[in-house]
Design an enzyme around this catalytic site. Sequence first.
Site, PDB file in Angstrom:
ATOM      1  N   GLY A  45      25.236  25.106  15.539  1.00  0.00           N
ATOM      2  CA  GLY A  45      25.392  26.511  15.928  1.00  0.00           C
ATOM      3  C   GLY A  45      26.362  26.700  17.072  1.00  0.00           C
ATOM      4  O   GLY A  45      27.186  27.614  17.076  1.00  0.00           O
ATOM      5  N   CYS A  46      26.290  25.812  18.055  1.00  0.00           N
ATOM      6  CA  CYS A  46      27.163  25.917  19.223  1.00  0.00           C
ATOM      7  C   CYS A  46      28.617  25.626  18.851  1.00  0.00           C
ATOM      8  O   CYS A  46      29.535  26.258  19.370  1.00  0.00           O
ATOM      9  CB  CYS A  46      26.683  24.978  20.326  1.00  0.00           C
ATOM     10  SG  CYS A  46      25.035  25.418  20.918  1.00  0.00           S
ATOM     11  N   THR A  47      28.811  24.691  17.932  1.00  0.00           N
ATOM     12  CA  THR A  47      30.163  24.388  17.459  1.00  0.00           C
ATOM     13  C   THR A  47      30.722  25.566  16.676  1.00  0.00           C
ATOM     14  O   THR A  47      31.880  25.963  16.880  1.00  0.00           O
ATOM     15  CB  THR A  47      30.160  23.104  16.607  1.00  0.00           C
ATOM     16  OG1 THR A  47      29.709  22.023  17.436  1.00  0.00           O
ATOM     17  CG2 THR A  47      31.541  22.784  16.071  1.00  0.00           C
TER      18      THR A  47
END
Length: 154
Positions: A45-47
């Site tokens: 998700g952060c990527t």
Amino acid sequence: MAVIKEGGKAPAFKGIDQDGNTVALKDFLGKKVVLYFYPKDDTPGCTAQACNLRDNYTALIEKGFQVIGVSVDSVKSHKKFENKYHLPFPLIADEEKEIVNKYQVWGEKKFMGRTFMGVIRTTFLVDEAGRVHKIIHKPDTQNHTEQVLEAWAA
């Protein structure tokens, strides 16, 4: 601690980015800031969120935005994340949790039946005067830039 509200002053902060530079909110007065808090470098998700902001970075800059990411990962972790995905914006290492606490995004989370403390993904749009224009409580990691632009226009 006072609750951060839209229209209120954004809490001042200072931290070190992935290149060892000091980044402070006051350095961005006169500019619109996308201040996004994310849980962990190099996770799905952060990527997706970072890459969406990267892919639309030129459009954001042209509209007067500056992007700053913050997580509790280390400077070294941020540098690896930046290099792997060619991220063009500062990532502040908040290992002491000073900034995440100021912005009230450190809290209890649940994942796969487990409860733990961590960064609650949140984005603050800060105006040129240093006031919170909008808070995005549930950023869409795949379409975050679109969400930012719509929230700013609202």
